[in-house]
Scaffold this motif. Structure first.
Motif, PDB file in Angstrom:
ATOM      1  N   GLY A 218      17.329   8.967   6.902  1.00  0.00           N
ATOM      2  CA  GLY A 218      18.156   8.978   6.264  1.00  0.00           C
ATOM      3  C   GLY A 218      17.396   9.763   4.722  1.00  0.00           C
ATOM      4  N   ASP A 219      18.449  10.053   3.609  1.00  0.00           N
ATOM      5  CA  ASP A 219      17.920  10.449   2.683  1.00  0.00           C
ATOM      6  C   ASP A 219      17.195   9.363   1.656  1.00  0.00           C
ATOM      7  N   PRO A 220      15.939   9.858   1.254  1.00  0.00           N
ATOM      8  CA  PRO A 220      15.062   8.994   0.655  1.00  0.00           C
ATOM      9  C   PRO A 220      15.368   8.852  -0.913  1.00  0.00           C
ATOM     10  N   ALA A 221      16.260  10.005  -1.320  1.00  0.00           N
ATOM     11  CA  ALA A 221      16.098  10.360  -2.836  1.00  0.00           C
ATOM     12  C   ALA A 221      16.651   8.997  -3.490  1.00  0.00           C
ATOM     13  N   PRO A 222      17.567   8.244  -3.057  1.00  0.00           N
ATOM     14  CA  PRO A 222      18.308   7.146  -3.772  1.00  0.00           C
ATOM     15  C   PRO A 222      17.110   6.141  -4.145  1.00  0.00           C
ATOM     16  N   PHE A 223      16.042   6.183  -3.426  1.00  0.00           N
ATOM     17  CA  PHE A 223      14.929   5.271  -3.593  1.00  0.00           C
ATOM     18  C   PHE A 223      13.583   5.498  -4.066  1.00  0.00           C
ATOM     19  N   ALA A 224      13.485   7.081  -4.322  1.00  0.00           N
ATOM     20  CA  ALA A 224      12.297   7.574  -4.456  1.00  0.00           C
ATOM     21  C   ALA A 224      11.894   7.253  -5.695  1.00  0.00           C
ATOM     22  N   GLN A 225      12.686   7.065  -6.881  1.00  0.00           N
ATOM     23  CA  GLN A 225      12.278   7.125  -8.331  1.00  0.00           C
ATOM     24  C   GLN A 225      11.908   5.382  -8.494  1.00  0.00           C
ATOM     25  N   GLN A 226      12.683   4.879  -7.957  1.00  0.00           N
ATOM     26  CA  GLN A 226      12.095   3.316  -7.727  1.00  0.00           C
ATOM     27  C   GLN A 226      10.896   2.991  -7.348  1.00  0.00           C
ATOM     28  N   ILE A 227      10.556   3.616  -6.079  1.00  0.00           N
ATOM     29  CA  ILE A 227       9.113   3.621  -5.505  1.00  0.00           C
ATOM     30  C   ILE A 227       8.001   4.162  -6.413  1.00  0.00           C
ATOM     31  N   ALA A 228       8.384   5.327  -6.942  1.00  0.00           N
ATOM     32  CA  ALA A 228       7.476   6.156  -7.893  1.00  0.00           C
ATOM     33  C   ALA A 228       7.242   5.141  -9.048  1.00  0.00           C
ATOM     34  N   ASP A 229       8.301   4.566  -9.724  1.00  0.00           N
ATOM     35  CA  ASP A 229       8.059   3.811 -11.036  1.00  0.00           C
ATOM     36  C   ASP A 229       6.933   2.568 -10.616  1.00  0.00           C
ATOM     37  N   ALA A 230       7.263   2.090  -9.334  1.00  0.00           N
ATOM     38  CA  ALA A 230       6.434   0.824  -9.134  1.00  0.00           C
ATOM     39  C   ALA A 230       4.911   1.447  -8.695  1.00  0.00           C
ATOM     40  N   GLY A 231       4.645   2.548  -8.696  1.00  0.00           N
ATOM     41  CA  GLY A 231       3.205   3.183  -8.333  1.00  0.00           C
ATOM     42  C   GLY A 231       2.991   2.922  -7.051  1.00  0.00           C
ATOM     43  N   VAL A 232       3.723   2.976  -6.147  1.00  0.00           N
ATOM     44  CA  VAL A 232       3.494   2.863  -4.647  1.00  0.00           C
ATOM     45  C   VAL A 232       3.813   4.253  -4.196  1.00  0.00           C
ATOM     46  N   PRO A 233       3.069   4.735  -3.294  1.00  0.00           N
ATOM     47  CA  PRO A 233       3.138   5.687  -2.464  1.00  0.00           C
ATOM     48  C   PRO A 233       4.233   5.649  -1.558  1.00  0.00           C
ATOM     49  N   LEU A 234       4.923   6.814  -1.279  1.00  0.00           N
ATOM     50  CA  LEU A 234       6.348   6.887  -0.559  1.00  0.00           C
ATOM     51  C   LEU A 234       5.989   7.853   0.658  1.00  0.00           C
ATOM     52  N   ILE A 235       6.092   7.400   1.871  1.00  0.00           N
ATOM     53  CA  ILE A 235       5.930   8.230   3.014  1.00  0.00           C
ATOM     54  C   ILE A 235       7.307   8.342   3.753  1.00  0.00           C
ATOM     55  N   CYS A 236       7.947   9.521   3.859  1.00  0.00           N
ATOM     56  CA  CYS A 236       9.025   9.738   4.625  1.00  0.00           C
ATOM     57  C   CYS A 236       8.874  10.422   5.984  1.00  0.00           C
ATOM     58  N   GLN A 237       9.457   9.969   6.977  1.00  0.00           N
ATOM     59  CA  GLN A 237       9.495  10.482   8.224  1.00  0.00           C
ATOM     60  C   GLN A 237      10.714  11.639   8.125  1.00  0.00           C
ATOM     61  N   VAL A 238      10.110  12.757   8.676  1.00  0.00           N
ATOM     62  CA  VAL A 238      11.116  14.164   8.286  1.00  0.00           C
ATOM     63  C   VAL A 238      11.108  14.783   9.956  1.00  0.00           C
ATOM     64  N   ARG A 239      12.203  14.846  10.365  1.00  0.00           N
ATOM     65  CA  ARG A 239      12.510  15.585  11.782  1.00  0.00           C
ATOM     66  C   ARG A 239      12.731  16.878  11.912  1.00  0.00           C
TER      67      ARG A 239
ATOM     68  N   ARG B 105       0.771  -1.112  -0.058  1.00  0.00           N
ATOM     69  CA  ARG B 105      -0.075   0.003   0.054  1.00  0.00           C
ATOM     70  C   ARG B 105       0.718   1.308  -0.100  1.00  0.00           C
ATOM     71  N   ALA B 106       2.004   1.354   0.691  1.00  0.00           N
ATOM     72  CA  ALA B 106       3.057   2.479   0.711  1.00  0.00           C
ATOM     73  C   ALA B 106       4.274   1.910   0.946  1.00  0.00           C
ATOM     74  N   VAL B 107       5.444   2.585   1.083  1.00  0.00           N
ATOM     75  CA  VAL B 107       6.546   2.300   1.733  1.00  0.00           C
ATOM     76  C   VAL B 107       6.963   3.826   2.464  1.00  0.00           C
ATOM     77  N   MET B 108       7.393   3.409   3.419  1.00  0.00           N
ATOM     78  CA  MET B 108       7.950   4.372   4.363  1.00  0.00           C
ATOM     79  C   MET B 108       9.303   4.402   4.595  1.00  0.00           C
ATOM     80  N   LEU B 109      10.079   5.499   4.455  1.00  0.00           N
ATOM     81  CA  LEU B 109      11.707   5.504   4.799  1.00  0.00           C
ATOM     82  C   LEU B 109      11.888   6.481   5.858  1.00  0.00           C
ATOM     83  N   SER B 110      12.890   6.163   6.768  1.00  0.00           N
ATOM     84  CA  SER B 110      12.999   6.972   7.872  1.00  0.00           C
ATOM     85  C   SER B 110      14.591   7.043   8.045  1.00  0.00           C
TER      86      SER B 110
END
Length: 163
Positions: free
Chosen positions: A113-134, A106-111
């Motif tokens: 660290g920098d999500p940028a190296p993974f964001a395109q792969q997640i977007a290409d899969a059509g999966v929403p990306l949720i990022c924990q931002v401090r 349903r979604a992938v959450m990254l916490s």
């Protein structure tokens, strides 16, 4: 696709984007947020998240199997749960993200660290990306990075439903 036939109790961008009945997302706590808990939260109308944390491939696969056995799927056959990772640990575990994305969470959450190296792969899969931002400055940096991934000005752009 919407997983729930129940009426949305509180309509928010989160509930609308993810098809949730309730604006509740369980924390993907490493080794504590397993498949059974994630499936229960999702079945109750929230978004249950498996805590992939330190990226143990066997544990993550086992928890995804448990979640799959515990819950129903949407009309496209996607999982009704998400999966979260500690970003720096994911960087040390080649192939794990691809394995998870193949299961259409349903979604992938990254916490943490920098999500940028993974964001395109997640977007290409059509999966929403949720990022924990401090930190607030990180929100601005993340938003600018997302602007590069999303078309601007149409229904899928930053002014539309994907942000």
């Amino acid at each position: 696709g919407n997983f729930h036939s129940t009426k949305i109790m509180l309509a928010t961008r989160l509930t609308q984007k993810l098809g949730l009945a309730h604006p509740i997302v369980s924390a993907p706590m490493a080794l504590a947020g397993g498949g059974k808990l994630a499936a229960a939260v999702s079945e109750a109308g929230g978004l249950g998240m498996i805590g992939g944390g330190y990226c143990d491939k066997a544990w993550v696969a086992e928890q995804l199997d448990i979640a799959e056995a515990e819950q129903r799927h949407n009309e496209q056959g996607a999982l009704n749960v998400g999966c979260g990772f500690i970003t720096w640990a994911l960087a040390k575990t080649p192939g794990l993200l691809a394995d998870v994305l193949e299961r259409q969470p349903r979604a992938v959450m990254l916490s943490f660290g920098d999500p940028a190296p993974f964001a395109q792969q997640i977007a290409d899969a059509g999966v929403p990306l949720i990022c924990q931002v401090r930190w607030p400055i990180k929100c601005r940096i993340l938003f600018i990075a997302l602007l590069r991934l999303l078309p601007v000005g149409d229904s899928d752009g930053p002014t539309g439903s994907n942000v």
